[in-house]
Write a protein that holds these residues in place. Sequence first.
Motif, PDB file in Angstrom:
ATOM      1  N   SER A   5       1.812  -7.256  49.058  1.00 17.33           N
ATOM      2  CA  SER A   5       0.579  -6.650  48.554  1.00 17.33           C
ATOM      3  C   SER A   5      -0.047  -5.736  49.597  1.00 17.33           C
ATOM      4  N   ILE A   6      -1.004  -4.945  49.137  1.00 11.82           N
ATOM      5  CA  ILE A   6      -1.846  -4.132  50.021  1.00 11.82           C
ATOM      6  C   ILE A   6      -3.276  -4.641  49.876  1.00 11.82           C
ATOM      7  N   GLN A   7      -3.914  -4.844  50.987  1.00  8.34           N
ATOM      8  CA  GLN A   7      -5.307  -5.278  50.997  1.00  8.34           C
ATOM      9  C   GLN A   7      -6.173  -4.165  51.574  1.00  8.34           C
ATOM     10  N   LEU A   8      -7.278  -3.890  50.910  1.00  9.31           N
ATOM     11  CA  LEU A   8      -8.259  -2.966  51.474  1.00  9.31           C
ATOM     12  C   LEU A   8      -9.441  -3.780  51.965  1.00  9.31           C
ATOM     13  N   GLU A   9      -9.633  -3.783  53.281  1.00 11.06           N
ATOM     14  CA  GLU A   9     -10.682  -4.591  53.886  1.00 11.06           C
ATOM     15  C   GLU A   9     -12.075  -4.122  53.476  1.00 11.06           C
ATOM     16  N   ALA A  10     -13.003  -5.067  53.454  1.00  7.56           N
ATOM     17  CA  ALA A  10     -14.401  -4.704  53.229  1.00  7.56           C
ATOM     18  C   ALA A  10     -14.828  -3.740  54.333  1.00  7.56           C
ATOM     19  N   PRO A  11     -15.344  -2.565  53.967  1.00 10.02           N
ATOM     20  CA  PRO A  11     -15.647  -1.559  54.987  1.00 10.02           C
ATOM     21  C   PRO A  11     -16.930  -1.861  55.745  1.00 10.02           C
ATOM     22  N   SER A  12     -17.045  -1.214  56.876  1.00 12.25           N
ATOM     23  CA  SER A  12     -18.267  -1.277  57.677  1.00 12.25           C
ATOM     24  C   SER A  12     -18.982   0.068  57.584  1.00 12.25           C
ATOM     25  N   VAL A  13     -20.278   0.044  57.334  1.00 14.25           N
ATOM     26  CA  VAL A  13     -21.070   1.263  57.225  1.00 14.25           C
ATOM     27  C   VAL A  13     -22.122   1.262  58.317  1.00 14.25           C
ATOM     28  N   THR A  14     -22.141   2.311  59.126  1.00 11.41           N
ATOM     29  CA  THR A  14     -23.129   2.431  60.196  1.00 11.41           C
ATOM     30  C   THR A  14     -23.872   3.755  60.062  1.00 11.41           C
ATOM     31  N   GLN A  15     -25.076   3.798  60.567  1.00 11.66           N
ATOM     32  CA  GLN A  15     -25.870   5.022  60.542  1.00 11.66           C
ATOM     33  C   GLN A  15     -26.461   5.253  61.923  1.00 11.66           C
ATOM     34  N   GLN A  18     -28.882  10.929  61.581  1.00 12.04           N
ATOM     35  CA  GLN A  18     -28.527  11.483  60.283  1.00 12.04           C
ATOM     36  C   GLN A  18     -27.066  11.251  59.910  1.00 12.04           C
ATOM     37  N   THR A  19     -26.273  10.735  60.844  1.00 19.53           N
ATOM     38  CA  THR A  19     -24.833  10.565  60.612  1.00 19.53           C
ATOM     39  C   THR A  19     -24.520   9.190  60.048  1.00 19.53           C
ATOM     40  N   VAL A  20     -23.836   9.175  58.913  1.00 13.63           N
ATOM     41  CA  VAL A  20     -23.381   7.936  58.288  1.00 13.63           C
ATOM     42  C   VAL A  20     -21.859   7.877  58.420  1.00 13.63           C
ATOM     43  N   GLU A  21     -21.347   6.722  58.825  1.00 15.79           N
ATOM     44  CA  GLU A  21     -19.899   6.561  58.946  1.00 15.79           C
ATOM     45  C   GLU A  21     -19.456   5.271  58.281  1.00 15.79           C
ATOM     46  N   LEU A  22     -18.442   5.384  57.455  1.00 15.60           N
ATOM     47  CA  LEU A  22     -17.804   4.218  56.851  1.00 15.60           C
ATOM     48  C   LEU A  22     -16.412   4.079  57.445  1.00 15.60           C
ATOM     49  N   THR A  23     -16.090   2.886  57.906  1.00 13.95           N
ATOM     50  CA  THR A  23     -14.753   2.610  58.425  1.00 13.95           C
ATOM     51  C   THR A  23     -14.137   1.468  57.636  1.00 13.95           C
ATOM     52  N   GLY A  24     -12.879   1.587  57.355  1.00 10.81           N
ATOM     53  CA  GLY A  24     -12.151   0.562  56.622  1.00 10.81           C
ATOM     54  C   GLY A  24     -10.708   0.562  57.044  1.00 10.81           C
ATOM     55  N   ALA A  25      -9.891  -0.204  56.336  1.00  5.61           N
ATOM     56  CA  ALA A  25      -8.479  -0.271  56.703  1.00  5.61           C
ATOM     57  C   ALA A  25      -7.634  -0.734  55.526  1.00  5.61           C
ATOM     58  N   PHE A  26      -6.448  -0.137  55.415  1.00  3.16           N
ATOM     59  CA  PHE A  26      -5.381  -0.653  54.569  1.00  3.16           C
ATOM     60  C   PHE A  26      -4.622  -1.699  55.392  1.00  3.16           C
ATOM     61  N   VAL A  27      -4.367  -2.842  54.818  1.00  2.00           N
ATOM     62  CA  VAL A  27      -3.569  -3.868  55.496  1.00  2.00           C
ATOM     63  C   VAL A  27      -2.357  -4.170  54.619  1.00  2.00           C
ATOM     64  N   ASP A  28      -1.168  -3.996  55.188  1.00  5.17           N
ATOM     65  CA  ASP A  28       0.061  -4.266  54.444  1.00  5.17           C
ATOM     66  C   ASP A  28       1.084  -4.902  55.366  1.00  5.17           C
ATOM     67  N   GLY A  29       2.299  -5.026  54.899  1.00  5.43           N
ATOM     68  CA  GLY A  29       3.325  -5.664  55.708  1.00  5.43           C
ATOM     69  C   GLY A  29       3.662  -4.934  56.982  1.00  5.43           C
ATOM     70  N   ASP A  30       3.258  -3.660  57.078  1.00  3.84           N
ATOM     71  CA  ASP A  30       3.517  -2.870  58.278  1.00  3.84           C
ATOM     72  C   ASP A  30       2.373  -2.929  59.282  1.00  3.84           C
ATOM     73  N   GLY A  31       1.278  -3.615  58.925  1.00  7.46           N
ATOM     74  CA  GLY A  31       0.163  -3.731  59.859  1.00  7.46           C
ATOM     75  C   GLY A  31      -1.153  -3.281  59.257  1.00  7.46           C
ATOM     76  N   ARG A  32      -2.080  -2.961  60.141  1.00  5.72           N
ATOM     77  CA  ARG A  32      -3.427  -2.538  59.749  1.00  5.72           C
ATOM     78  C   ARG A  32      -3.560  -1.032  60.002  1.00  5.72           C
ATOM     79  N   HIS A  33      -4.052  -0.306  58.986  1.00  2.00           N
ATOM     80  CA  HIS A  33      -4.110   1.156  59.068  1.00  2.00           C
ATOM     81  C   HIS A  33      -5.562   1.604  58.836  1.00  2.00           C
ATOM     82  N   PRO A  34      -6.316   1.816  59.901  1.00  2.00           N
ATOM     83  CA  PRO A  34      -7.745   2.150  59.756  1.00  2.00           C
ATOM     84  C   PRO A  34      -7.956   3.587  59.277  1.00  2.00           C
ATOM     85  N   PHE A  35      -9.126   3.811  58.677  1.00  2.00           N
ATOM     86  CA  PHE A  35      -9.544   5.149  58.259  1.00  2.00           C
ATOM     87  C   PHE A  35     -11.056   5.228  58.335  1.00  2.00           C
ATOM     88  N   PHE A  36     -11.568   6.450  58.248  1.00  2.00           N
ATOM     89  CA  PHE A  36     -13.026   6.621  58.273  1.00  2.00           C
ATOM     90  C   PHE A  36     -13.446   7.744  57.332  1.00  2.00           C
TER      91      PHE A  36
END
Length: 373
Positions: A5-15, A18-36
Amino acid sequence: MKPDSIQLEAPSVTQNGQTVELTGAFVDGDGRHPFFFRWQGLTPPAHACGDALLCLGLVPAMARGLDLHIDAPVSPSLYFQTDETQNIFTSWRPDRFRRITVTGEVVEREHPNPDLGVASFFTGGVDSLYTLQQRDEDISALIYVQGYETALGDWTALEPARASARAAAAGAGKRHVEVTTDVRGYLDRYTNWLDHTTSAALSAIGHLLSAEFRSVILSSSNPYDRLYPLGSDPLLDPLWGSGTMRVEHFGCGSDRMQKLRAIAAWDLTLRTLRVCGEPDAAVANCGRCEKCVRTYAGLRALGRFEAFRERFQSIPDLESVRSLEIQEVRHTAWSDWLSTLEFLRGAARDGERVALRDMIQQSAFDRARKQLN
C-alpha cells in the motif's frame, strides 16, 4: 502500513508571517518521500488537507496497483467519487491502471461558502488567457504554480512565467496567488503529467486553498469534438471536487483558433502571452520550440503575429513550421494544428496563408499520416 500500500501521512501546516507551508510525505515500500506546498498571504487550510492528499495519491497508487491510505479526514463526496474516477482511468488505460482500495476517515463537510471567491489556474498560455477573458466576472484570483510546468531549482527559467502571471493578475484586477511545490517529483516516477495527473495535482491545491475559494477553474486543452484520454478532462476534473471545493473544466466549447481569435486583440494578451516552457528563454517565448511555433502559426493565420513580435526571443518563420518535430501523434498539439489548418482552409486565400497552410500539410501532418499508416 501494509507492504502492498501507499500511505499519505497527516501533513504539518506552519505559518511564518505571511508564508504558509504544508509538508507531508508518501510512505511506501521504498521508504518515505516528503513533499511541500508553500504560498503567501492566504488562510491556512482548516480541514481540507485529506482531500488534497487523496487527489495526490490516487493516480500513482492505481498506476502501481497499491491500496491507498489517507491519514487525514476526507470529505464523503470526494471519497465516494473515487470509484467513478477509477472507472475512468481503468477504462482509458486498462494496461496501465488497476482498481485499488482507498481507506481513511470520512468526515462530513459544510456546504460551499457563497461568499468565497473563484480562482483560475493561470500559466499565461492561450487556454488560461481565454478562460480569464471569458470568465472575467466570475474569477477573483489567478493561481500560478511553481513546480508543475517547470522544475524547481532553476529560478532564472521560472521568472518569465512568474512575471507573466503577476502582470496578468494586475492587468485584470485579480488577486495573484503563487504556490510553490515539489510534489511532482514523486508523481512523475509512476505517472505521466500531461496524460494522467494534471487535474488531480491542480485540484489538490484547490483543496488546500478552500478557506479562501469555493471553486477553481482548470482551462481545457481540447474541444469537445477532439477529446481523448488526458490528465485534465471535462469528465474527470469535476470528480476531484468536494462539498466545499468545486473543480470546473472550462473551454471545451472552443478550439485553439477560436480561442486565439478571441484573445489576439486583447491588450492583456499582448502584454502577457507566454506559451513557452523552454528553460533558456530570456523573454516569455523562445520562438524555437514546438509550442512557440504552433502559436506563431495561429497568430500568423489570423494576421496578428506582428503585434506579438516582442513577446518572442527569436522570430519563427514558415521554415520553422515545415521543419518542426512532434513526437506523439495523439499529443494535444495535434488538435491545435488541425484547428489552425481548418481555419486556413476556410480563410481568404492570400499568398501568405496558402504558404502557411502548405507548410503545415507538408510537415507534421505528413509525418503523422506515415506513422498512422
